[in-house]
Design an enzyme around this catalytic site. Structure first.
Site, PDB file in Angstrom:
ATOM      1  N   SER A 192       0.802  -1.307   0.156  1.00 15.09           N
ATOM      2  CA  SER A 192      -0.378   0.185  -0.087  1.00 15.09           C
ATOM      3  C   SER A 192       0.887   1.536   0.113  1.00 15.09           C
ATOM      4  O   SER A 192       1.215   2.041  -0.777  1.00 15.09           O
ATOM      5  CB  SER A 192      -1.052   0.017   1.401  1.00 15.09           C
ATOM      6  N   THR A 193       0.844   1.689   1.159  1.00 14.80           N
ATOM      7  CA  THR A 193       1.061   3.497   1.508  1.00 14.80           C
ATOM      8  C   THR A 193       3.143   2.852   0.717  1.00 14.80           C
ATOM      9  O   THR A 193       3.531   2.512   1.760  1.00 14.80           O
ATOM     10  CB  THR A 193       1.332   4.081   2.623  1.00 14.80           C
ATOM     11  N   HIS A 219      -2.749  -0.733  -3.029  1.00 14.28           N
ATOM     12  CA  HIS A 219      -4.049  -0.106  -2.816  1.00 14.28           C
ATOM     13  C   HIS A 219      -3.734   1.425  -3.284  1.00 14.28           C
ATOM     14  O   HIS A 219      -2.654   2.106  -3.451  1.00 14.28           O
ATOM     15  CB  HIS A 219      -3.596   0.070  -0.662  1.00 14.28           C
ATOM     16  N   MET A 312      -0.054   1.007   5.284  1.00 19.81           N
ATOM     17  CA  MET A 312      -0.622   1.416   6.129  1.00 19.81           C
ATOM     18  C   MET A 312      -1.604   0.280   6.496  1.00 19.81           C
ATOM     19  O   MET A 312      -2.713  -0.098   5.930  1.00 19.81           O
ATOM     20  CB  MET A 312      -1.753   2.213   6.462  1.00 19.81           C
ATOM     21  N   ASP A 315      -4.499  -4.821   5.709  1.00 20.36           N
ATOM     22  CA  ASP A 315      -4.777  -6.016   4.562  1.00 20.36           C
ATOM     23  C   ASP A 315      -3.425  -6.938   4.750  1.00 20.36           C
ATOM     24  O   ASP A 315      -2.037  -5.996   4.515  1.00 20.36           O
ATOM     25  CB  ASP A 315      -4.938  -4.992   3.797  1.00 20.36           C
TER      26      ASP A 315
END
Length: 373
Positions: A192-193, A219, A312, A315
């Site tokens: 993600s991030t 993401h 973050m 998940d």
């Protein structure tokens, strides 16, 4: 001590709106506002903020140029605001290459389904980035294979270097020193991030004949995944494409989950098949690492090498748990090299991952484990 925030946007209304949201959080404090990139560079040097929110299109100096200059002179975590368009996606990816750490849609209604959730997400992202430290670019050995693309993160730059925390006795080696000899049929990577830069750093080191299909879950909004897949494809020796429903998976090809959808893998033919379905409104992540990982556990059992990179939240933890129960191998990115140590921490603390590996060593470790080291 509050996290100091510099807000950069040519719209006075947007600067005030973001300032109000940031100052509502007791952990955050707006210390300055800039109307263009040139002001941002100057104010960053003067105010030493912990994090910057940055627009892309501005007069005098655009946001991408400002990011590059800030990272050269006074490296600071930067959150970009972007439009959810194809051009906005390309510009945001350029900003991430230049050293920005994260991005959010500029229209608040695109951030979340309601105003309160959007405000909380913005505050959460600013807090997370404000706790990071970044250093000047250092020399790397990654060389893009199929492109002369050279802006931002090039073959000699790494805009983000997190401080290495105190060593912890976590009961596992940082990097596997030899291949396990286990046969695999699939490589999964969830992130993600910080993921766009991390994926680029890893995948540009893979040879064209990497022996397994690769499934990527990042993401990212629907408007961004086509541009991101195209960018990776231009930089890598392997093929990278945005996945479509019914794709037959091939060795040496990476399939990026489409934004706004859910992607699963099925056992079909020699290497398997991709299934893409619409995500329901109640799902927090579209695409979701958990959903893809869970489908791989059902379809391929233990014949999977799975990696959780910077991001973050948590998940991927439950999907990784299912994979481990089926006998699959789970690795996580180490804390020091993560932009946000959320997703990797979740699988590490739960005892699901077997190794915590620095980003700079991840490609080498994957290739060794896959029989290409």
């Amino acid at each position: 001590m509050a996290i100091k925030v510099l807000i950069v946007d040519d719209s006075g209304f947007f600067r005030r709106r973001v300032s109000e949201i940031v100052n509502q959080d007791p952990e955050l404090e707006v210390v300055g506002m800039a109307a263009n990139g040139l002001e941002a560079v100057r104010m960053t040097a003067e105010l030493k903020p912990n994090v910057i929110t940055m627009d892309i299109e501005m007069p005098v100096m655009d946001g991408i140029t400002a990011v590059r200059k800030i990272m050269e002179n006074t490296p600071t975590p930067i959150l970009m605001f972007s439009s959810l368009t194809h051009e906005g996606a390309k510009a945001t990816l350029d900003a991430l290459d230049a050293g920005a750490l994260d991005f959010l849609p500029k229209r608040f209604e695109d951030i979340a389904t309601n105003k309160e959730a959007a405000v909380q997400l913005l505050q959460q992202r600013v807090r997370a980035l404000g706790r990071r430290r970044v250093f000047r670019p250092v020399s790397r050995s990654v060389t893009p294979a199929r492109s002369t693309f050279s802006s931002g993160l090039s073959s000699t730059q790494s805009p983000v270097e997190a401080p290495r925390p105190a060593e912890r006795n976590v009961g596992r080696a940082a990097v596997p020193t030899r291949a396990s000899g286990k046969p695999y049929k699939l490589l999964l990577i969830g992130t993600s991030t910080g993921g766009p830069v991390a994926l680029q750093r890893i995948l540009t080191r893979f040879p064209a004949d990497y022996p397994h299909p690769i499934v990527l879950i990042q993401h990212m909004p629907a408007a961004f995944t086509p541009a991101f897949a195209a960018r990776l494809n231009s930089l890598c020796q392997i093929e990278v494409k945005e996945a479509t429903n019914g794709d037959a998976m091939r060795p040496g090809c990476a399939y990026l989950a489409p934004g706004g959808m859910q992607m699963m893998v099925e056992r079909a033919g020699v290497s398997g098949r991709i299934k893409v379905v619409a995500g329901t409104p109640d799902m927090n992540y579209k695409p979701s690492v958990d959903i893809t990982f869970a489908s791989a556990a059902k379809a391929f059992g233990g014949d999977v090498l799975s990696v959780i990179l910077t991001g973050m939240g948590a998940d991927g933890r439950e999907g990784a748990r299912l994979l481990k129960s089926a006998g699959a191998t789970i690795w996580a990115q180490d804390e020091a090299s993560c932009v946000v140590y959320g997703m990797p921490q979740a699988v590490t603390v739960a005892g699901i991952s077997s190794h915590s590996i620095p980003l700079d060593n991840m490609a080498e470790a994957i290739l060794r484990e896959s029989g290409r080291g």
